[in-house]
Design a protein around this motif. Sequence first.
Motif, PDB file in Angstrom:
ATOM      1  N   HIS A  14      28.676  53.025 -13.661  1.00 39.35           N
ATOM      2  CA  HIS A  14      27.364  52.570 -14.331  1.00 39.35           C
ATOM      3  C   HIS A  14      28.010  51.466 -15.104  1.00 39.35           C
ATOM      4  O   HIS A  14      27.002  50.273 -14.638  1.00 39.35           O
ATOM      5  CB  HIS A  14      26.432  54.325 -14.697  1.00 39.35           C
ATOM      6  CG  HIS A  14      26.228  54.629 -14.382  1.00 39.35           C
ATOM      7  ND1 HIS A  14      25.610  54.235 -12.787  1.00 39.35           N
ATOM      8  CD2 HIS A  14      26.668  55.679 -14.058  1.00 39.35           C
ATOM      9  CE1 HIS A  14      24.810  55.702 -12.617  1.00 39.35           C
ATOM     10  NE2 HIS A  14      26.018  56.210 -12.823  1.00 39.35           N
ATOM     11  N   GLU A  17      27.506  47.175 -14.468  1.00 40.15           N
ATOM     12  CA  GLU A  17      26.435  47.023 -12.968  1.00 40.15           C
ATOM     13  C   GLU A  17      25.588  46.104 -13.225  1.00 40.15           C
ATOM     14  O   GLU A  17      25.268  45.594 -14.127  1.00 40.15           O
ATOM     15  CB  GLU A  17      26.405  48.378 -12.183  1.00 40.15           C
ATOM     16  CG  GLU A  17      24.787  48.377 -12.834  1.00 40.15           C
ATOM     17  CD  GLU A  17      24.215  50.097 -13.231  1.00 40.15           C
ATOM     18  OE1 GLU A  17      24.684  50.373 -11.585  1.00 40.15           O
ATOM     19  OE2 GLU A  17      23.665  50.940 -13.290  1.00 40.15           O
ATOM     20  N   LYS A  19      21.956  44.864 -13.022  1.00 36.45           N
ATOM     21  CA  LYS A  19      20.827  45.564 -12.525  1.00 36.45           C
ATOM     22  C   LYS A  19      20.251  44.572 -11.556  1.00 36.45           C
ATOM     23  O   LYS A  19      19.941  43.544 -11.131  1.00 36.45           O
ATOM     24  CB  LYS A  19      19.828  45.824 -13.110  1.00 36.45           C
ATOM     25  CG  LYS A  19      20.169  45.992 -15.069  1.00 36.45           C
ATOM     26  CD  LYS A  19      20.525  47.619 -14.723  1.00 36.45           C
ATOM     27  CE  LYS A  19      20.874  48.879 -15.693  1.00 36.45           C
ATOM     28  NZ  LYS A  19      21.578  50.010 -15.350  1.00 36.45           N
ATOM     29  N   ASP A  20      19.398  45.443  -9.883  1.00 40.76           N
ATOM     30  CA  ASP A  20      18.618  45.278  -9.111  1.00 40.76           C
ATOM     31  C   ASP A  20      17.144  44.613  -9.707  1.00 40.76           C
ATOM     32  O   ASP A  20      16.839  46.148  -9.236  1.00 40.76           O
ATOM     33  CB  ASP A  20      18.703  45.545  -7.621  1.00 40.76           C
ATOM     34  CG  ASP A  20      18.110  44.980  -6.856  1.00 40.76           C
ATOM     35  OD1 ASP A  20      17.852  43.972  -7.459  1.00 40.76           O
ATOM     36  OD2 ASP A  20      18.359  45.679  -5.400  1.00 40.76           O
ATOM     37  N   LYS A  24      15.314  47.330  -6.819  1.00 45.97           N
ATOM     38  CA  LYS A  24      15.745  48.114  -7.673  1.00 45.97           C
ATOM     39  C   LYS A  24      16.519  49.207  -6.920  1.00 45.97           C
ATOM     40  O   LYS A  24      16.657  50.572  -7.033  1.00 45.97           O
ATOM     41  CB  LYS A  24      14.138  49.442  -7.867  1.00 45.97           C
ATOM     42  CG  LYS A  24      12.925  48.624  -8.356  1.00 45.97           C
ATOM     43  CD  LYS A  24      13.269  48.242  -9.805  1.00 45.97           C
ATOM     44  CE  LYS A  24      12.246  47.388 -10.266  1.00 45.97           C
ATOM     45  NZ  LYS A  24      12.863  46.875 -11.801  1.00 45.97           N
ATOM     46  N   GLY A  25      17.442  48.327  -6.163  1.00 43.13           N
ATOM     47  CA  GLY A  25      18.773  48.993  -5.441  1.00 43.13           C
ATOM     48  C   GLY A  25      20.038  49.646  -6.643  1.00 43.13           C
ATOM     49  O   GLY A  25      19.741  49.440  -7.556  1.00 43.13           O
ATOM     50  N   ALA A  26      19.969  51.103  -5.980  1.00 44.27           N
ATOM     51  CA  ALA A  26      21.436  52.103  -6.156  1.00 44.27           C
ATOM     52  C   ALA A  26      22.517  50.589  -6.768  1.00 44.27           C
ATOM     53  O   ALA A  26      23.300  51.473  -7.514  1.00 44.27           O
ATOM     54  CB  ALA A  26      21.624  52.951  -5.678  1.00 44.27           C
ATOM     55  N   VAL A  27      23.173  49.565  -6.115  1.00 47.71           N
ATOM     56  CA  VAL A  27      24.404  48.563  -6.229  1.00 47.71           C
ATOM     57  C   VAL A  27      24.075  47.860  -6.783  1.00 47.71           C
ATOM     58  O   VAL A  27      22.859  47.395  -6.704  1.00 47.71           O
ATOM     59  CB  VAL A  27      24.987  48.929  -5.163  1.00 47.71           C
ATOM     60  CG1 VAL A  27      24.853  50.325  -5.109  1.00 47.71           C
ATOM     61  CG2 VAL A  27      24.454  48.041  -4.174  1.00 47.71           C
ATOM     62  N   LYS A 246      34.376  51.719  -8.999  1.00 50.19           N
ATOM     63  CA  LYS A 246      33.284  53.438  -9.139  1.00 50.19           C
ATOM     64  C   LYS A 246      33.941  54.832  -8.796  1.00 50.19           C
ATOM     65  O   LYS A 246      34.076  55.566  -9.836  1.00 50.19           O
ATOM     66  CB  LYS A 246      32.129  53.434  -8.478  1.00 50.19           C
ATOM     67  CG  LYS A 246      31.545  52.155  -8.780  1.00 50.19           C
ATOM     68  CD  LYS A 246      29.797  52.131  -7.614  1.00 50.19           C
ATOM     69  CE  LYS A 246      28.920  50.922  -8.360  1.00 50.19           C
ATOM     70  NZ  LYS A 246      28.130  50.921  -7.624  1.00 50.19           N
TER      71      LYS A 246
END
Length: 389
Positions: A14, A17, A19-20, A24-27, A246
Amino acid sequence: MTRNKKGLNTICAHTGEVKDEQFKGAVSPLYMSTSYAFEDVDIKRYPRYFNTPNQESLSKKIAALEHTEAGLIFGSGMAAISTSLLAFLEAGDHIVLQQTLYGGTYNLITEEFHKYGIEYSFTEGWAADDFEAKVQENTKVIYIETPSNPLLTITDLDAVAKLSKKHGLVSMIDNTFASPVNQNPVDFGIDVVIHSATKYMGGHSDICAGAVASTKENIKRIHSLAKNFGGSLSDYTVWLLERSMKTMGIRVRAQNENAQRMAEFLDGHDDIAAVYYPGLPDHPGHETAKTQMAGFGGMLSFELLEGLDASRFQKSLQLIKPSMSLAGVESTVLSPSQTSHALLGAEERERQGIKDGLIRFSVGIEEPEDLIADIEQALEKVKSVVGTV
């Protein structure tokens, strides 16, 4: 109750990273632009300035993993090493380096530093006294590598840090073989931590990168020179590296376990003359390694019994790949005299104990039983040829 200090795998997954915010994507989203606005912005971004969104974010992950204030990502391990060294050295200065180093670093020192008027000395051993014996009035930096490439020698981090502070020197370490999973030199007082991120951080043999972690003040100094040298990393590779990191904690711990198993197997084998691995109780640096490493790493080296052809042995392997570089999820071997330390010359390799029959073993995540079977069958093939000569 909240935890103030995140665990290793949480940091890997985490921290740092991007932020999208839009979808709001996870990657992390990938920002490929090489041209950014310069008016009405807080930061004037440019890839060579190491400050694109992906570069900045991944540097935070590096810093968090090494317990430092700041970090920088480079285009290769040698870019990170050369820029860090020259940020703290200038004409008339002197550096003390440990005896056994990565061949590329040794070549940089011996081939290039005289052009800059920088003096250097290599230690005779790895004890604090060996380093202190080489300190001069104009010494500015002490540089170490532990575990070292390729003989896995161990240098006492605490002793070197105290010696550096005693003389007002900057201490630097190549922490590649250990990775942040197994060793955090800053916790022992080392000033600057350097990695070939190509290795355990990338971990899949498909990324070339470097990393440096230190205080904000030291990173600012390194960054000032880095902008001029231009050793930045493309944002696509930065994105791939962040993805790879990761799983670094999980990968490296699996490699630790496999390497320990392989070292014990090789150490007890009649056809193996010597094994170099700090996890073995009879390794000269074993007790020191236990005090400064969380795991003994995935790297080891070994020598075949005299008369067995090391080249033929490597060619006889079916699962383990004879291959350049190290630290991938797949197990690989190489001959340092032909690859990582070929630039040293035969006399210097002999002085360092790097024999032509030395094999460096980067242990992957395969089942250890499969690795053992592969080594056994390769040894049998080599011995069968010897028997017919």
